[in-house]
Design an enzyme around this catalytic site. Structure first.
Site, PDB file in Angstrom:
ATOM      1  N   CYS A   2       0.557  -0.951  -0.245  1.00 13.37           N
ATOM      2  CA  CYS A   2       0.254  -0.144  -0.049  1.00 13.37           C
ATOM      3  C   CYS A   2       1.166   0.599   0.281  1.00 13.37           C
ATOM      4  CB  CYS A   2      -0.697   0.298   1.371  1.00 13.37           C
ATOM      5  SG  CYS A   2      -2.157  -1.369   1.490  1.00 13.37           S
ATOM      6  N   ARG A  27       3.047   1.061  -6.496  1.00  8.87           N
ATOM      7  CA  ARG A  27       3.624   0.120  -5.154  1.00  8.87           C
ATOM      8  C   ARG A  27       1.993  -0.656  -4.873  1.00  8.87           C
ATOM      9  NH1 ARG A  27       8.137   2.602  -1.579  1.00  8.87           N
ATOM     10  NH2 ARG A  27       7.110   0.863  -0.629  1.00  8.87           N
ATOM     11  N   TRP A  75      -3.358  -2.238  -1.487  1.00  6.84           N
ATOM     12  CA  TRP A  75      -2.411  -3.273  -3.039  1.00  6.84           C
ATOM     13  C   TRP A  75      -3.697  -4.780  -1.604  1.00  6.84           C
ATOM     14  CZ3 TRP A  75      -0.575  -8.095  -0.734  1.00  6.84           C
ATOM     15  CH2 TRP A  75      -0.186  -9.276  -1.879  1.00  6.84           C
ATOM     16  N   ASN A 101      -0.597   0.808   6.095  1.00  2.36           N
ATOM     17  CA  ASN A 101      -0.383  -0.191   5.490  1.00  2.36           C
ATOM     18  C   ASN A 101       0.127  -1.705   6.255  1.00  2.36           C
ATOM     19  OD1 ASN A 101       2.026  -1.237   3.825  1.00  2.36           O
ATOM     20  ND2 ASN A 101       3.132  -0.038   3.520  1.00  2.36           N
ATOM     21  N   GLY A 102       0.239  -2.879   5.238  1.00  9.58           N
ATOM     22  CA  GLY A 102       1.097  -3.880   6.731  1.00  9.58           C
ATOM     23  C   GLY A 102      -0.515  -5.067   6.851  1.00  9.58           C
ATOM     24  N   GLU A 482      14.695 -16.143 -13.713  1.00  9.02           N
ATOM     25  CA  GLU A 482      14.771 -14.253 -13.899  1.00  9.02           C
ATOM     26  C   GLU A 482      13.376 -14.626 -15.193  1.00  9.02           C
ATOM     27  OE1 GLU A 482      14.025 -12.304 -11.969  1.00  9.02           O
ATOM     28  OE2 GLU A 482      14.652 -10.533 -13.537  1.00  9.02           O
ATOM     29  N   LYS A 486      10.121 -13.197 -15.193  1.00  6.97           N
ATOM     30  CA  LYS A 486       9.629 -12.056 -15.797  1.00  6.97           C
ATOM     31  C   LYS A 486       8.209 -12.105 -16.745  1.00  6.97           C
ATOM     32  CE  LYS A 486      11.436  -9.851 -14.425  1.00  6.97           C
ATOM     33  NZ  LYS A 486      12.365  -9.339 -13.215  1.00  6.97           N
ATOM     34  N   GLU A 489       4.791 -12.771 -14.971  1.00  7.38           N
ATOM     35  CA  GLU A 489       4.784 -11.280 -13.943  1.00  7.38           C
ATOM     36  C   GLU A 489       3.994 -10.526 -14.641  1.00  7.38           C
ATOM     37  OE1 GLU A 489       6.806  -9.357 -11.154  1.00  7.38           O
ATOM     38  OE2 GLU A 489       8.509  -9.579 -12.676  1.00  7.38           O
ATOM     39  N   HIS A 505      14.124 -35.298 -15.809  1.00  8.76           N
ATOM     40  CA  HIS A 505      13.837 -35.898 -14.553  1.00  8.76           C
ATOM     41  C   HIS A 505      12.514 -35.817 -14.488  1.00  8.76           C
ATOM     42  CE1 HIS A 505      17.527 -37.436 -13.884  1.00  8.76           C
ATOM     43  NE2 HIS A 505      18.471 -35.508 -14.381  1.00  8.76           N
ATOM     44  N   LYS A 604       4.875  -2.971  -6.502  1.00  9.16           N
ATOM     45  CA  LYS A 604       6.349  -3.314  -6.332  1.00  9.16           C
ATOM     46  C   LYS A 604       7.493  -3.664  -5.309  1.00  9.16           C
ATOM     47  CE  LYS A 604       9.764  -1.663  -8.493  1.00  9.16           C
ATOM     48  NZ  LYS A 604      10.469  -2.837  -9.444  1.00  9.16           N
TER      49      LYS A 604
HETATM   50  O1  M6R Z   1      12.896  -5.062  -3.346  1.00 16.14           O
HETATM   51  P1  M6R Z   1      12.696  -6.319  -3.567  1.00 16.14           P
HETATM   52  O2  M6R Z   1      14.142  -5.941  -4.703  1.00 16.14           O
HETATM   53  O3  M6R Z   1      13.242  -6.653  -1.605  1.00 16.14           O
HETATM   54  O4  M6R Z   1      11.336  -7.087  -4.449  1.00 16.14           O
HETATM   55  C1  M6R Z   1      12.110  -8.810  -4.603  1.00 16.14           C
HETATM   56  C2  M6R Z   1      10.594  -9.454  -4.718  1.00 16.14           C
HETATM   57  O5  M6R Z   1       9.586  -8.560  -4.632  1.00 16.14           O
HETATM   58  C3  M6R Z   1      10.351  -8.459  -6.755  1.00 16.14           C
HETATM   59  O6  M6R Z   1      12.474  -8.788  -7.338  1.00 16.14           O
HETATM   60  C4  M6R Z   1      10.082  -8.461  -7.711  1.00 16.14           C
HETATM   61  O7  M6R Z   1       9.598 -10.775  -7.704  1.00 16.14           O
HETATM   62  C5  M6R Z   1       9.822  -7.992  -8.900  1.00 16.14           C
HETATM   63  N1  M6R Z   1       8.634  -8.443  -8.925  1.00 16.14           N
HETATM   64  C6  M6R Z   1       9.828  -8.926 -10.151  1.00 16.14           C
HETATM   65  O8  M6R Z   1      10.360  -8.332 -10.925  1.00 16.14           O
END
Ligand code: M6R
Length: 609
Positions: A2, A27, A75, A101-102, A482, A486, A489, A505, A604
């Site tokens: 949030c 965020r 969020w 937030n939390g 990675e 990407k 997501e 396997h 984010k």
């Molecule tokens: O802010 P951080 O690097 O600690 O965040 C970690 C993950 O939440 C972040 O890398 C997330 O996986 C991204 N959405 C990936 O693109």
């Protein structure tokens, strides 16, 4: 997660808060809301499900003038995404509203208690408990300050709260383990509060980072518009202050269609400035400080993309230095009762420096007397402030939810760390060698970016298939993971990252002529990886290979082959291949028409566990 913004001062507060919320929308974007005290002294609340644009349309045409206001982008954690569950939560007749937030971990218990006292809840959120608790304490006769403090004391879990109170036209804010900053503009007599200093860029000229359990008080009637208190009511000095020098360019996306694309294209320049920072600027000392920490073993902990950067860094450190590195996902590490000793180093990687699980892992290491080092983007973040030493990745603000430039900068900062350890410092000779290498990397990435259309064409050929396997071996395995992260997501398609040798396997059972294998192939383990591609090819999988330039073998075996110039950059080749992955995912997502910068269900910065 949030986003929170609060403002108090002579200009129209709602405009300030909306501007801040727009900056924080990356965020969390399930809903947005604002509460303010109107010119005829009413406490007003507007909140709307969906993106902030919906809230803005709701406010459109209303003649709003407010001296103080709080706002929120949500969020969702507790309760569905709807107007009712959006923040602020308010009791307008009592002149009280709040944002959160939390997570309130004892929300059920508090709800039962408050309901038994006759309080009626209007939402399904845990956050509303805080509002009802404050009302409970006001009913007992406490003043607002004590009502906030007593309510806060009853809350379990990591949270930040911001409260607006009409009676005294003031704002209170308090946190435990969730991000919260305050700011002032002493020229305009304005005070601000937010979950992120970025929201205040260009508005506040001084930023304050309060510690946990410090009550922040924004009030126009005090000599200082911003004051800090301990929970016993005494003045607090538990905060750090810093000049706000972050620029905010509202047109920051420039000509790019998405922040993600802009951030991908920023990478060559950022690599050049990272080199400057660590070889000629303030970064030199931070590398030496990191070098002074114990490191019999290194525990690397992170989440998501930062975790995959950690895999690359583990490889760098182990190969160059033969120092054993253990790598763990922060959400697992924190509850596993890990074996730790004080001759080891704990390394945390994070873009935001606010990821709840990473912070908890860092606290755990600290409690065990292990020295902690961060590789982090956000200077002043909780991780940055809590670690014994920090290596900044200097990626600038990353707005796209899909992390791109942060990965590259994290991996390269880890590379520099491994080199400093190897050479036990940095001689001029080593510095020249490394800066030559990083400048070659930046140049090669420039060349890759100039070939965006070729990658776009591959994306066009493969975006309608029904599953993607990213594969790689050795140092390219994290790049496969990675790449798959990407793609899933931002494009919402099923993608898996696999160690190429592991496919047979089990997962190879899924391969057919509707599955794409994006094979990441570099100089390391080249022949072995090609054999793995053969295995997929034999089962009719569609092959996209990203590997060394002008390679006949790869060209022949692949349906689509993208050659990358890797000569002279063998150890940094994973970073080059990953740039192709980033553009490939971006263009697939674009063809599929998803909301690339704000993918569904994501936020984010993950400040809840
Ligand atoms: O802010 P951080 O690097 O600690 O965040 C970690 C993950 O939440 C972040 O890398 C997330 O996986 C991204 N959405 C990936 O693109």
């Amino acid at each position: 997660m949030c986003g929170i913004v609060g403002h108090l001062g002579p200009q129209n507060s709602v405009d300030v808060v909306i501007e801040g919320l727009k900056r924080l929308e990356y965020r969390g974007y399930d809903s947005a809301g604002v509460s303010f005290i109107s010119s005829d002294n009413e406490l007003m609340v507007y909140k709307k499900k969906g993106e902030i644009a919906n809230l803005i349309s709701e406010l459109d045409g209303k003649d709003i003038k407010a001296r103080s206001s709080i706002g929120h982008t949500r969020w969702a954690t507790h309760g569905g995404v709807n107007d009712q569950n959006a923040h602020p939560h308010a009791a307008p007749e009592r002149g009280l509203s709040m944002v959160h937030n939390g997570i309130i971990e004892n929300a059920n218990e508090l709800r039962d208690f408050l309901s038994s006292k006759g309080h009626k809840f209007e939402s399904e959120t845990d956050s509303e408990c805080f509002l009802r608790l404050m009302l409970f304490h006001l009913d007992e006769g406490l003043d607002i300050k004590d009502a906030v403090i007593q309510s806060f004391k009853k809350i379990k879990g990591h949270s930040a709260f911001v409260i607006l109170y009409k009676e005294t036209d003031e704002i209170y804010a308090i946190k435990n383990g969730a991000p919260l900053v305050c700011g002032i503009n002493d020229i305009n007599s304005e005070a601000f509060v937010s979950s992120d200093p970025y929201a205040l860029a260009g508005m506040a000229n001084k930023i304050y980072f309060p510690e946990n359990e410090v009550l922040c008080h924004l009030s126009p009637s005090n000599q200082n518009i911003l004051n800090f208190y301990e929970l016993n009511g005494e003045k607090s000095k538990r905060y750090t202050a810093k000049a706000q020098n972050m620029d905010h360019d509202p047109a920051a996306k420039g000509d790019y269609e998405h922040y993600m694309l802009k951030e991908i294209f920023e990478q060559p320049e950022l690599i050049r400035s990272l080199t400057q920072f660590y070889f000629k600027g303030e970064g030199k000392d931070s590398l030496l400080k990191a070098l002074s920490l114990p490191r019999k073993n290194v525990h690397i902990t992170a989440c998501g993309t930062a975790f995959y950067a950690g895999m690359v860094i583990k490889d760098f450190i182990e190969k160059e230095n033969r120092i054993p590195c253990k790598l763990e996902i922060a959400s697992e590490f924190r509850y596993r009762n890990p074996v730790l000793s004080n001759d080891e180093l704990a390394l945390f990687i994070s873009q935001s420096g606010e990821t709840a699980d990473t912070l908890a892992a860092q606290q755990l290491c600290k409690e065990h007397g292990v020295k902690t080092l961060s590789i982090v983007n956000t200077e002043g973040s909780t991780l940055y402030r809590d670690c014994d030493a920090n290596l900044l990745i200097r990626a600038g603000i990353e707005i796209g939810v899909a992390s791109t430039k942060a990965f590259t900068q994290q991996a390269l900062t880890g590379y520099l760390l491994s080199q400093v350890i190897k050479h036990n410092g940095m001689t001029d000779e080593v510095r020249n060698l490394l800066s030559g290498k990083l400048s070659l990397l930046a140049e090669r990435i420039d060349n890759l970016l100039a070939r965006e259309d070729e990658i776009k064409a591959i994306a066009k050929s493969i975006y309608q298939y029904n599953g993607y396997f990213f594969t790689g071996r050795g140092i390219y395995f994290p790049i496969a993971l990675e790449g798959a992260l990407k793609l899933k997501e931002i494009a919402y398609v099923h993608a898996e990252g696999y160690a190429a040798g592991e496919l047979k396997h089990g997962p190879i059972a899924l391969i057919d002529d509707q599955k794409v294998n994006v094979a990441l192939v570099g100089p390391e383990l080249f022949e072995k990886t090609v054999s793995n591609i053969q295995e997929i090819k034999a089962r009719d999988g569609i092959i996209v290979s990203i590997g060394p330039k002008n390679n006949k073998e790869l060209d022949e075996i692949s349906d689509y082959y993208f050659g990358v110039e890797l000569e002279g950059l063998e150890d940094l080749s994973p970073i080059c291949l990953n740039i192709v992955n980033q553009l490939l995912s971006y263009h697939i997502a674009k063809l599929l028409g998803t909301d690339i910068d704000k993918p569904r269900n994501l936020a984010k910065s993950v400040t809840v566990e």
